[in-house]
Design an enzyme around this catalytic site. Structure first.
Site, PDB file in Angstrom:
ATOM      1  N   HIS A   1       0.863  -1.204  -0.002  1.00 28.78           N
ATOM      2  CA  HIS A   1      -0.156  -0.118  -0.071  1.00 28.78           C
ATOM      3  C   HIS A   1       0.863   1.378   0.117  1.00 28.78           C
ATOM      4  O   HIS A   1       0.734   1.913  -0.897  1.00 28.78           O
ATOM      5  CB  HIS A   1      -0.859  -0.035   1.148  1.00 28.78           C
ATOM      6  CG  HIS A   1      -1.678   1.247   1.408  1.00 28.78           C
ATOM      7  ND1 HIS A   1      -1.380   2.516   2.077  1.00 28.78           N
ATOM      8  CD2 HIS A   1      -2.945   1.513   0.858  1.00 28.78           C
ATOM      9  CE1 HIS A   1      -2.079   3.381   2.003  1.00 28.78           C
ATOM     10  NE2 HIS A   1      -3.079   2.761   1.200  1.00 28.78           N
TER      11      HIS A   1
ATOM     12  N   CYS B   1      -1.983  -2.180 -15.843  1.00 29.33           N
ATOM     13  CA  CYS B   1      -2.004  -1.064 -14.772  1.00 29.33           C
ATOM     14  C   CYS B   1      -1.234  -1.485 -13.647  1.00 29.33           C
ATOM     15  O   CYS B   1      -1.296  -0.789 -12.597  1.00 29.33           O
ATOM     16  CB  CYS B   1      -3.305  -0.597 -14.836  1.00 29.33           C
ATOM     17  SG  CYS B   1      -4.372  -1.894 -14.039  1.00 29.33           S
TER      18      CYS B   1
HETATM   19  C1  PEP Z   1      -2.786  -5.076  -9.660  1.00 19.49           C
HETATM   20  O1  PEP Z   1      -3.092  -6.095  -8.876  1.00 19.49           O
HETATM   21  O2  PEP Z   1      -1.731  -5.206 -10.670  1.00 19.49           O
HETATM   22  C2  PEP Z   1      -3.639  -3.550  -9.727  1.00 19.49           C
HETATM   23  C3  PEP Z   1      -3.159  -2.801 -10.538  1.00 19.49           C
HETATM   24  O3  PEP Z   1      -4.457  -3.789  -8.780  1.00 19.49           O
HETATM   25  P1  PEP Z   1      -3.983  -3.430  -7.104  1.00 19.49           P
HETATM   26  O4  PEP Z   1      -2.660  -3.016  -7.047  1.00 19.49           O
HETATM   27  O5  PEP Z   1      -4.884  -2.206  -6.696  1.00 19.49           O
HETATM   28  O6  PEP Z   1      -4.186  -4.782  -6.659  1.00 19.49           O
END
Ligand code: PEP
Ligand code: MG
Length: 874
Positions: free
Chosen positions: A454, A831
């Protein structure tokens, strides 16, 4: 038979992979007719072979080295150990990519008791001869036999004290002879054997030491930071010595053809007369500016300037050169494309284009995208940093430099910042609740967590410096203190962080703000011409979105809607929703959230001005949002009309053994469809409104469903999205178009991407989760064991920072193929945090993705990397 050794006369600059940068350029300079002391290069493949053979130089390689020595003796007319004309050599490392100061060098090899006497007599300069010898013993002992430098330095200091002199150069021949004896005695005491007298034995040991130094800890760290594969190996260059320490008509120096700090076009450098090797940079004597060479030795200076111009013209890039003057004769020991600051890199690239030296695509290709970080974030004052020693090192999770007073909670960060203090927030780990505190901090330091934790993800989004996963900290949050490197730190103590290297410093190191030079947009403009892949951003707030737009983002690839719930008092309504026990209760809470979400989305569409916006539905496990403070729990009980005990029971019930694999992602929408319904309403209503105000914009929301592993999950949620969206659009009499797609972040989704693709308008690879689930590594805990993986060479990089192309990449390739087979119009992006990592961006380009999406401050980096990938593929 493989060729393991090349004479300088046999190579050229194009053979960098085999001969290393230094070897290839020594060969190139030789063929240009420049004065290069001759020698040979043992290839990088020989280094790899050395490791494959169990750290041994095999007979075939050994034979070729012996032949090369023989040829070298012929070329130079000198011989190892000769009584008339002895050969002395330097032995230096040289990898494909330059790794300044990371590996080892040995000078004056070939000396022994007899040779030193010959040298002394023949040169009529005994002081020089003994100086060479004592240096050699010192370097050989240090580098080859790992007897610490300090023992020898202590002996030198003792000698200087006894003789009443301050500088090494003031020691006489006799003193140096005496020192050489003392050094050899020291060697014998530490190693238990006499110092080797046979030059060939010395040479083989030195070559092995250079190969070994490829695997030393500082080289390993440097390689990891600079994406240099371990498998490349280093070459070894054996070169006849040119002596800069023969007296006042000799010297040594380093120079750059342009200023490596600013990029200004003028010769820059330093030299020192009567000196050798490291003396110039060691700081024992103050070197002279290169311009002063004009007065000291005008002809040599003119010749040097000529060579500099010739080299820059030849390589068409700024050169970093080493030279030695031996009794008024100039020798070139090295040239390479010089390391430079980001500012200098941009200026030099633009100037070279303006000077007609290179084309625009070359200019784009010559800039290291990772370097751009330093233009976009504050950095430490370079001088102050030189004097500072890190007390620890952890993960450089979000670049930039930070200096401030330690605080231990988000509330304190906010309060202290409000009264004008600069703070660094230190936490065991951060959670969504800490967002406001994180925003108010100069930097964030966490004990736990990896590159996609996070703290790391959010800090990168904000452009705030973050060092994560510092397991060396012993934390005492309750008493607002922690221990690190034997020192106790309390609230209010100063600490400094470098989010690029992961270094942590005690006390204050001043920072300087980022400056974007004029050349930046010129280079980005050129990059845009060559790039074929789009670059979007991961932005959760209109402010982040605006920032990203100003840095060139072409859309939002990921809006993590959960991050929108922490502003103001929205969290209260959200908590009511979490603690709802009936659908009605939940809907009531969601009704409060709906207008806020709608407003957020309107602002996002406005900020993006008709560029694509991907909005991801709620993803994280709900317990991340529950209150932890007694006061918040009481407040929640009051508003919901429940007892404090009941709220606590509900909170307890939300706890999971394995939240990353628990009740999160699309599973939330399956269990509580009303959440997805509310989010659909907010997305669609906001889009209808913004489209009505800006009919010329292409407002087309992309609704993204997270953590899908089965096509039926997607279908279930898509059905309810479509039903609500179509109803809203019809009711508003709007022509709004929208898309429904999914993240591919569970291996099963990749394996069944044809079934999922049939239901989806787009895929977006969530490589944070996909990496987590492909390896089975928790993204928050991997930091604990990854260091052991680096040490044992199981891994060279953090797979959460740099995409694992072999495994995770294979799943991506498969998903893309299967997805497109089911839906040829499918558009596909990434992403996960890898979307801003240059080598991963290159991989995505090769795969044929439509876009990468990354945090706002990484947009220029991704654009440049995408352009470089396109240029390389032409
Ligand atoms: C991922 O898992 O790559 C993603 C972009 O989602 P998060 O980091 O919010 O789990
Ligand atoms: Mg994810």
């Amino acid at each position: 038979m493989a060729k393991w050794v090349y004479m300088f006369t046999e190579g050229n600059a194009g053979m960098r992979n085999l001969l290393g940068g230094k070897g290839a350029n020594l060969a190139e300079m030789t063929s240009l007719g420049l004065p290069v002391p001759q020698g040979f290069t043992i290839t990088t493949e020989a280094c790899t072979q050395y490791y494959e053979d169990g750290r041994m130089i095999n007979d075939e390689i050994m034979d070729q080295i012996m032949t090369a020595i023989f040829k070298m003796e012929e070329i130079t007319g000198k011989k190892f150990g000769d009584k008339e004309n002895p050969l002395l050599v330097s032995v230096r490392s040289g990898a494909r990519a330059s790794m300044p100061g990371m590996m080892d060098t040995i000078l004056n090899l070939g000396l022994n008791e007899e040779v030193v006497e010959v040298l002394s007599a023949k040169s009529g300069n005994p002081r020089w001869a003994w100086d060479c010898y004592r240096r050699f013993i010192q370097m050989f002992s240090d580098v080859v036999m790992e007897v610490g430098k300090k023992y020898f330095e202590e002996l030198i200091d003792k000698m200087k004290k006894e003789k009443g002199v301050i500088q090494d150069v003031d020691l006489s021949a006799e003193d140096l002879k005496e020192l050489a004896d003392q050094f050899k005695a020291e060697y014998k005491e530490k190693i238990g054997r006499d110092f080797p007298a046979d030059p060939k034995e010395q040479l083989m040991e030195a070559i092995k030491a250079v190969f070994r130094s490829w695997d030393n800890p500082r080289a390993n760290i440097y390689r990891r930071d600079n994406d240099i594969p371990y498998s490349w190996g280093t070459a070894v260059n054996v070169q006849m010595m040119a002596f800069g320490n023969m007296g006042e008509t000799s010297g040594t120096g380093v120079a750059f053809t342009r200023d490596p700090a600013t990029g200004e076009k003028h010769l820059m450098g330093e030299f020192l007369m009567n000196a050798q090797g490291e003396d110039v940079v060691a700081g024992v004597r103050t070197p002279q500016k290169i311009d002063q060479l004009k007065e000291v030795m005008p002809e040599v200076y003119d010749q040097f300037v000529d060579i500099c111009n010739k080299l820059e013209d030849h390589y068409r890039d700024m050169q970093d050169m080493e030279f030695t003057i031996e009794d008024r004769h100039l020798y070139m020991l090295q040239t390479r494309n010089g390391k430079r600051t980001a500012q200098a890199a941009l200026k030099i690239a633009c100037d070279l284009v303006d000077e007609g030296m290179i084309t625009e695509d070359k200019a784009v290709a010559m800039i290291d995208p990772r370097n751009l970080d330093t233009l976009l974030h504050p950095q430490f004052d370079a001088e102050a940093l030189k004097a500072a020693e890190p007390v620890a090192r952890a993960l450089g999770a979000s670049p930039g430099a930070a200096c401030g007073k330690i605080v231990f909670s988000a509330e304190d960060a906010k309060a202290w910042a409000a009264r004008g203090e600069k703070v660094v927030l230190v936490r065991l780990e951060t959670s969504p609740e800490d967002i406001e505190g994180m925003k108010n901090a100069q930097g964030i330091l966490t004990v736990r967590g990896g590159m996609t934790s996070h703290a790391a993800v959010v800090a990168r989004g904000m452009g705030t410096c973050c060092v994560s996963g510092c397991g060396d900290i012993t934390m005492d949050e309750a008493n607002k203190k922690f221990t690190l490197a034997g020192k106790e730190y309390s609230e209010g103590d100063f600490i400094s962080l470098d989010g690029s290297t992961g270094n942590i410093y005690d006390g204050q190191i001043p920072t300087v703000d980022a400056t974007i030079a004029g050349e930046f947009s010129r280079i980005m403009g050129w990059a845009d011409k060559y790039r074929t892949m789009k670059v979007r951003t991961n932005a959760d707030t209109p402010a982040d979105a605006k920032k990203a737009r100003s840095l060139g983002a072409e859309g939002i690839g990921l809006c993590r809607t959960e991050h929108m719930f922490f502003e103001g008092n929205r969290i209260d309504a959200f908590r009511e929703m979490i603690c709802a026990e009936t659908v009605e209760e939940r809907e009531k809470a969601l009704e409060k959230i709906l207008p806020e979400q709608q407003k957020d989305f309107e602002a996002l569409y406005e900020a993006l001005e008709g560029n694509p916006v991907t909005i991801r539905f709620l993803d994280p496990p709900l317990h991340e949002f529950v209150p932890t403070e007694e006061e918040d729990i009481r407040k929640l009980a009051e508003t919901t009309g429940k007892t404090v005990e009941r709220i606590k029971e509900l909170i307890d019930a939300l706890k999971e053994m394995n939240p990353m694999l628990g009740h999160r992602g699309c599973r939330l929408a399956v269990t509580y469809p009303e959440i997805a319904k509310m989010q659909t309403l907010a997305v669609i209503r906001a889009a209808i409104n913004v489209k009505a105000v800006h009919p010329d914009w292409r407002v087309c929301p992309e609704i993204m469903i997270p953590l899908v592993g089965d096509a039926k999950e997607l279908k279930f949620i898509k059905n309810l999205v479509v039903e609500i969206a179509d109803r809203e659009i019809a009711a508003a009499n709007s022509k709004l178009k929208y898309e429904v797609g999914t993240m591919i972040e569970i291996p099963r989704a990749a394996l069944t991407a044809d079934e999922i693709g049939a239901e989806a308008d787009f895929f977006c690879f969530g490589t944070n989760d996909l990496t987590q689930m492909t390896f089975g590594f928790s993204r928050d805990d991997a930091g604990k064991f990854l260091n052991a993986y680096y040490d044992t060479k199981i891994f060279e990089n953090d797979p959460f920072a740099r995409l694992d192309q072999t495994g995770v990449g294979k799943l991506m390739e498969l998903a893309l193929k299967l997805g497109k087979s089911a839906n040829p119009n499918l558009h596909v992006g990434i992403c996960g945090e890898h979307g801003g990592d240059p080598t991963s961006v290159e991989f995505c380009h090769k795969l044929g993705l439509d876009y990468v999406s990354c945090s706002p401050f990484r947009v220029p980096i991704a654009k440049l990397a995408a352009a470089q990938a396109a240029i390389a593929q032409r």
